[in-house]
Design a protein around this motif. Structure first.
Motif, PDB file in Angstrom:
ATOM      1  N   THR A 215       0.834  -1.205   0.000  1.00 17.20           N
ATOM      2  CA  THR A 215       0.000   0.000   0.000  1.00 17.20           C
ATOM      3  C   THR A 215       0.867   1.253   0.000  1.00 17.20           C
ATOM      4  N   GLU A 216       1.950   1.243   0.751  1.00 14.39           N
ATOM      5  CA  GLU A 216       2.880   2.375   0.731  1.00 14.39           C
ATOM      6  C   GLU A 216       3.348   2.651  -0.698  1.00 14.39           C
ATOM      7  N   CYS A 217       3.726   1.598  -1.394  1.00  5.57           N
ATOM      8  CA  CYS A 217       4.238   1.754  -2.757  1.00  5.57           C
ATOM      9  C   CYS A 217       3.149   2.259  -3.703  1.00  5.57           C
ATOM     10  N   LYS A 218       1.915   1.784  -3.512  1.00  7.25           N
ATOM     11  CA  LYS A 218       0.806   2.260  -4.345  1.00  7.25           C
ATOM     12  C   LYS A 218       0.552   3.747  -4.132  1.00  7.25           C
ATOM     13  N   LEU A 219       0.635   4.187  -2.893  1.00 13.28           N
ATOM     14  CA  LEU A 219       0.428   5.605  -2.594  1.00 13.28           C
ATOM     15  C   LEU A 219       1.512   6.461  -3.238  1.00 13.28           C
ATOM     16  N   ILE A 220       2.743   5.982  -3.187  1.00 15.61           N
ATOM     17  CA  ILE A 220       3.847   6.702  -3.848  1.00 15.61           C
ATOM     18  C   ILE A 220       3.624   6.733  -5.356  1.00 15.61           C
ATOM     19  N   GLU A 221       3.196   5.625  -5.912  1.00 20.99           N
ATOM     20  CA  GLU A 221       2.931   5.541  -7.352  1.00 20.99           C
ATOM     21  C   GLU A 221       1.927   6.607  -7.788  1.00 20.99           C
ATOM     22  N   GLY A 222       0.850   6.747  -7.014  1.00 21.80           N
ATOM     23  CA  GLY A 222      -0.178   7.720  -7.365  1.00 21.80           C
ATOM     24  C   GLY A 222       0.316   9.151  -7.313  1.00 21.80           C
ATOM     25  N   LEU A 223       1.108   9.475  -6.306  1.00 22.90           N
ATOM     26  CA  LEU A 223       1.634  10.837  -6.193  1.00 22.90           C
ATOM     27  C   LEU A 223       2.695  11.123  -7.249  1.00 22.90           C
ATOM     28  N   ALA A 225       2.939  10.135 -10.190  1.00 23.19           N
ATOM     29  CA  ALA A 225       2.374  10.336 -11.524  1.00 23.19           C
ATOM     30  C   ALA A 225       2.024  11.800 -11.798  1.00 23.19           C
ATOM     31  N   LYS A 226       1.992  12.628 -10.770  1.00 21.81           N
ATOM     32  CA  LYS A 226       1.646  14.041 -10.935  1.00 21.81           C
ATOM     33  C   LYS A 226       2.824  14.896 -11.387  1.00 21.81           C
TER      34      LYS A 226
END
Length: 287
Positions: A215-223, A225-226
């Motif tokens: 989940t940590e990695c998914k949250l980083i992935e989403g940010l 991308a900006k």
């Protein structure tokens, strides 16, 4: 000394790689670790992370901010060493009064301007902002322009962390008794962050340790991308040091934009008091 003759200082609520600190003359003002027998230590100076962990069975200590005298001493030492101004990059004002104390001390200094940067972050994320301050100073950005530049860096930097054992977060009031009980019974792990005001907040909840890390990695992935490109960071305690490679590989796999670098840093003794010895954190800085 850099050409600008501007010193960069921070506190031990910000985790920077020791080799970077040494190479760029980053001045450190330590938070304090206090035990019930009256003994007081400076985080990372006369007590190490491993020593704090070794004493957990006997006592979980308290922490406190640096004294005004300690902050003043470090600023005056920088002045005596030939610097003519300073940037102090502080742990989030939402988590510590260190930032305000530095402001108070800075107002008492004559002929030595000090820019205080509130990272609104903690740990390795705050450390990324320290590193950016160094890069900007060494690139020749004048003190008057640094405030805006580093405020943007702080806004574009985010941290996420989780722990295998929730006991220390509960003791420190970082999570509620309900979250603690759910975590203990159902193995639900909160992934924490710092919100826009620099306070702790739960970003997500995950069932199980491996899912929490994912989940940590998914949250980083989403940010990530900006932004056109990013700088990433991984922070682990010595008990979880085997996860550095795993977390870096997972982040590099998930993040699609160019990654300038992945910084690795251990958590400081003062922060470990509040999280316990099983923390794994990640951070992203948009560039």
């Amino acid at each position: 000394m850099n050409d600008q003759r501007t010193a960069v200082l921070t506190d031990t609520g910000s985790d920077c790689p020791p080799e970077f600190v040494a190479a760029h003359d980053v001045r450190i003002v330590p938070l304090r670790i206090n035990y019930s027998d009256g003994s007081t230590y400076e985080s990372g100076v006369d007590i190490s992370t491993d020593e704090v962990v070794a004493r957990f069975e006997q006592e979980v200590p308290k922490t406190s901010l640096p004294s005004p005298e300690r902050i003043q001493d470090e600023l005056l030492r920088a002045k005596a060493d030939g610097y003519t101004s300073a940037v102090f990059v502080s742990i989030s004002s939402g988590l510590s009064a260190t930032c305000e104390t530095v402001r108070m001390v800075a107002r008492t200094l004559d002929d030595f301007p000090v820019l205080i940067v509130d990272t609104l972050n903690i740990g390795v994320a705050a450390g990324l902002i320290v590193m950016e301050a160094v890069r900007q100073v060494e690139a020749g950005v004048p003190l008057g322009s640094l405030e805006r530049t580093l405020s943007i860096a702080a806004k574009n930097t985010n941290v996420f962390f989780t722990v295998r054992d929730l006991e220390f977060l509960r003791r420190g009031g970082r999570i509620s008794e309900t979250i603690y009980k759910l975590g203990s019974v159902l193995s639900i792990k909160p992934v924490l962050t710092c919100d826009e005001e620099g306070h702790y907040a739960i970003a997500k909840k995950a069932r199980g340790w491996e899912r929490a890390l994912d989940t940590e990695c998914k949250l980083i992935e989403g940010l990530a991308a900006k932004y056109p490109k990013v700088r990433l960071a991984v922070s682990c305690t010595s008990a979880c040091a085997d996860l550095y490679d795993q977390m870096e590989a997972a982040l590099r796999e998930r993040v699609d934009v160019p990654v300038v670098e992945v910084v690795r840093s251990e958590i400081s003794p003062a922060l470990l008091v509040h999280t316990g010895p099983t923390l794994v954190g990640v951070a992203v800085q948009g560039l």
